[in-house]
Enzyme design. Structure first.
Site, PDB file in Angstrom:
ATOM      1  N   ASP A 182      27.073  43.556  43.804  1.00 19.60           N
ATOM      2  CA  ASP A 182      27.926  42.972  42.761  1.00 19.60           C
ATOM      3  C   ASP A 182      27.083  42.004  41.933  1.00 19.60           C
ATOM      4  O   ASP A 182      26.429  41.111  42.474  1.00 19.60           O
ATOM      5  CB  ASP A 182      29.104  42.237  43.431  1.00 19.60           C
ATOM      6  CG  ASP A 182      30.169  41.816  42.422  1.00 19.60           C
ATOM      7  OD1 ASP A 182      31.329  42.192  42.622  1.00 19.60           O
ATOM      8  OD2 ASP A 182      29.830  41.112  41.450  1.00 19.60           O
ATOM      9  N   ASP A 225      30.387  46.061  37.142  1.00 22.95           N
ATOM     10  CA  ASP A 225      29.247  45.329  37.716  1.00 22.95           C
ATOM     11  C   ASP A 225      29.134  45.481  39.229  1.00 22.95           C
ATOM     12  O   ASP A 225      28.537  44.645  39.894  1.00 22.95           O
ATOM     13  CB  ASP A 225      29.335  43.846  37.337  1.00 22.95           C
ATOM     14  CG  ASP A 225      30.218  43.045  38.267  1.00 22.95           C
ATOM     15  OD1 ASP A 225      31.225  43.589  38.744  1.00 22.95           O
ATOM     16  OD2 ASP A 225      29.880  41.874  38.532  1.00 22.95           O
ATOM     17  N   GLU A 226      29.662  46.576  39.746  1.00 23.55           N
ATOM     18  CA  GLU A 226      29.800  46.667  41.195  1.00 23.55           C
ATOM     19  C   GLU A 226      29.665  48.122  41.647  1.00 23.55           C
ATOM     20  O   GLU A 226      30.198  49.016  41.008  1.00 23.55           O
ATOM     21  CB  GLU A 226      31.208  46.150  41.481  1.00 23.55           C
ATOM     22  CG  GLU A 226      31.600  45.933  42.855  1.00 23.55           C
ATOM     23  CD  GLU A 226      33.103  45.639  42.888  1.00 23.55           C
ATOM     24  OE1 GLU A 226      33.635  45.656  43.989  1.00 23.55           O
ATOM     25  OE2 GLU A 226      33.729  45.420  41.828  1.00 23.55           O
TER      26      GLU A 226
HETATM   27  P1  TTP Z   1      33.378  39.979  38.859  1.00 26.26           P
HETATM   28  O1  TTP Z   1      32.302  40.687  39.613  1.00 26.26           O
HETATM   29  O2  TTP Z   1      34.696  39.789  39.524  1.00 26.26           O
HETATM   30  O3  TTP Z   1      32.893  38.541  38.415  1.00 26.26           O
HETATM   31  P2  TTP Z   1      31.462  38.067  37.930  1.00 26.26           P
HETATM   32  O4  TTP Z   1      30.444  39.151  38.010  1.00 26.26           O
HETATM   33  O5  TTP Z   1      31.617  37.447  36.588  1.00 26.26           O
HETATM   34  O6  TTP Z   1      31.130  36.909  38.937  1.00 26.26           O
HETATM   35  P3  TTP Z   1      30.691  37.001  40.475  1.00 26.26           P
HETATM   36  O7  TTP Z   1      29.346  36.371  40.526  1.00 26.26           O
HETATM   37  O8  TTP Z   1      31.729  36.198  41.201  1.00 26.26           O
HETATM   38  O9  TTP Z   1      30.688  38.441  40.843  1.00 26.26           O
HETATM   39  O10 TTP Z   1      33.679  40.722  37.491  1.00 26.26           O
HETATM   40  C1  TTP Z   1      32.654  41.359  36.735  1.00 26.26           C
HETATM   41  C2  TTP Z   1      32.899  41.190  35.254  1.00 26.26           C
HETATM   42  O11 TTP Z   1      34.159  41.719  34.908  1.00 26.26           O
HETATM   43  C3  TTP Z   1      32.927  39.746  34.803  1.00 26.26           C
HETATM   44  O12 TTP Z   1      31.625  39.263  34.493  1.00 26.26           O
HETATM   45  C4  TTP Z   1      33.831  39.788  33.617  1.00 26.26           C
HETATM   46  C5  TTP Z   1      34.770  40.912  33.886  1.00 26.26           C
HETATM   47  N1  TTP Z   1      36.082  40.368  34.325  1.00 26.26           N
HETATM   48  C6  TTP Z   1      37.069  40.158  33.353  1.00 26.26           C
HETATM   49  O13 TTP Z   1      36.851  40.430  32.172  1.00 26.26           O
HETATM   50  N2  TTP Z   1      38.266  39.621  33.757  1.00 26.26           N
HETATM   51  C7  TTP Z   1      38.542  39.282  35.046  1.00 26.26           C
HETATM   52  O14 TTP Z   1      39.639  38.788  35.374  1.00 26.26           O
HETATM   53  C8  TTP Z   1      37.515  39.527  36.047  1.00 26.26           C
HETATM   54  C9  TTP Z   1      37.762  39.179  37.485  1.00 26.26           C
HETATM   55  C10 TTP Z   1      36.326  40.067  35.613  1.00 26.26           C
HETATM   56 MG    MG Z   2      30.273  40.276  39.764  1.00 24.16          MG
END
Ligand code: TTP
Ligand code: MG
Length: 388
Positions: free
Chosen positions: A6, A100-101
């Site tokens: 992730d 992103d995962e």
């Molecule tokens: P995530 O992997 O949930 O968050 P992140 O990558 O920003 O942070 P982390 O380090 O905790 O993994 O989500 C990936 C992307 O998806 C995030 O950068 C933006 C988008 N996203 C939204 O647009 N709205 C949301 O509510 C969430 C959870 C994510």
């Molecule tokens: Mg993330």
């Protein structure tokens, strides 16, 4: 063994990568109006308690120095595509689950790439060198556990749960960390004095299943070290949805229907582009006090026209008694299938012509949207209300 990767603060990290002035600063990606929500916050901003989906005005209150950066979707999907390509170099079984995962089945890959830890470091280095971004990795014998593991040492971390550690890890696992345990299930579990996955063993399996149904069975399985889910390389999208925060809260049903039409067109277009049909239509309404509801309708036969999606969305909406003003509207479809399954228009006898007509309208609208962008059509179609 399964690896879950992730990206860290994905959208925000890309913005900071591309603009040195933003590095080390609290930033939030999202719209600049007070009505927007945070799509993601940099780790510097998270220290102030700012998180995804938080209304922007609240985020600004928590951190007056917050820098709000508008999002750049294509940049994020380009980076995502290239990251997934890197993962494919390490395993033939890669399952992207969001932008992103991804999961990877890495059983049998270790002879090629060294130990699991070495492989995780190598992947992180490739992503860092090519994309200048960091990610977090979890490796575990079960899929759900790999996902939980990747979160343990975020950001920029690696967590490996070896086979021999897995049972102890599972037993001590906080029940709220398990994907699918929402607020309601959590309070029910807590009432049963279940706080860790191991606590499930305090009860007979039948008792848990009778209380929680199918999800209860999953909890019992997980507590017994069983996770049936596998890494599936061709990710099947589970739903498509689109939502919008209105420029002002409203109870005007005509306006709400117009917005639903525009959202249905956008969802329908994505559905058709993917050559899929849907058997479920759902709507989401968020109210002025930030409470929200969702309503779903299961169709007898799958559809793909914007009109069918719109009709169902409006029907769902008309069954809602509006007690508060609406702040956000969402329309979505799920139960997606390949378009080769028989769809409504082919099976409804007399209804055929009507749906065929709508199919042609969809084709035309999609074409215009592709050529000129979506605003033009949205404006035109939002004016006259659609009639049969
Ligand atoms: P995530 O992997 O949930 O968050 P992140 O990558 O920003 O942070 P982390 O380090 O905790 O993994 O989500 C990936 C992307 O998806 C995030 O950068 C933006 C988008 N996203 C939204 O647009 N709205 C949301 O509510 C969430 C959870 C994510
Ligand atoms: Mg993330």
């Amino acid at each position: 063994m399964i690896l879950h990767l992730d990206m860290d603060a994905f959208f925000a990290a890309i913005e900071q990568r591309d603009n040195p002035a933003l590095r080390g600063k609290p930033i939030a990606v999202g719209g600049t109006s007070d009505r927007s929500v945070v799509s993601t916050a940099s780790y510097e901003a998270r220290k102030y308690g700012i998180h995804s989906a938080m209304p922007m005005f609240q985020a600004k209150k928590k951190c007056p120095d917050l820098i709000i950066v508008p999002g750049h979707r294509t940049k994020y999907s380009d980076a995502s595509r290239q990251i997934m390509a890197i993962l494919n170099e390490y395993s033939p079984l890669v399952e992207p689950v969001s932008i992103d995962e991804a999961y990877m089945d890495i059983s049998g890959c270790s002879r090629l790439f060294g130990t699991h830890l070495e492989m995780a470091h190598a992947i992180k280095k490739r992503i860092k060198d090519q994309q200048h971004l960091t990610c977090s990795i979890g490796i575990a014998p079960l899929k759900y556990m790999a996902k939980i593991a990747s979160d343990i040492q975020k950001p920029d971390g690696i967590t490996i749960i070896k086979k021999e550690q897995a049972q102890a890890f599972a037993m001590a696992l906080d029940i709220k960390k398990i994907p699918g345990v929402g607020k309601r299930a959590l309070s029910q579990l807590q009432r049963l004095n279940i706080h860790t996955l191991g606590d499930i063993h305090r009860y007979e399996a039948e008792h848990i299943v009778s209380k929680f149904g199918k999800f209860g069975l999953r909890l019992v399985e997980l507590a017994n070290g069983i996770d049936q889910s596998r890494v599936e390389s061709r990710h099947i999208r589970k739903s498509i949805s689109k939502e919008v925060t209105l420029s002002h809260d409203t109870t005007d049903p005509k306006y709400i229907r117009e917005v639903m039409l525009s959202l249905s067109q956008s969802v329908g277009r994505t559905l058709r582009r993917k050559k899929m049909v849907c058997a479920n239509v759902f709507i989401k309404l968020k109210f002025s006090d930030f409470s929200q509801i969702t309503r779903t309708h299961k169709l007898n036969l799958p559809v793909c026209s914007s009109k069918s999606i719109y009709d169902e969305a409006v029907r769902l909406f008309e069954n809602v008694t509006l007690k508060k003003r609406v702040r956000l509207i969402g329309v979505g479809v799920s139960s997606l299938q390949d378009e080769s399954v028989p769809v409504q228009m082919e099976l409804l006898g007399n209804g055929q012509t009507r749906h065929k007509q709508w199919e042609r309208v969809d084709e035309a609208v999609d074409m215009i949207m592709d050529k000129f962008g979506s605003d033009l059509v949205k404006k035109a179609t939002l004016n006259p209300s659609i009639k049969e």
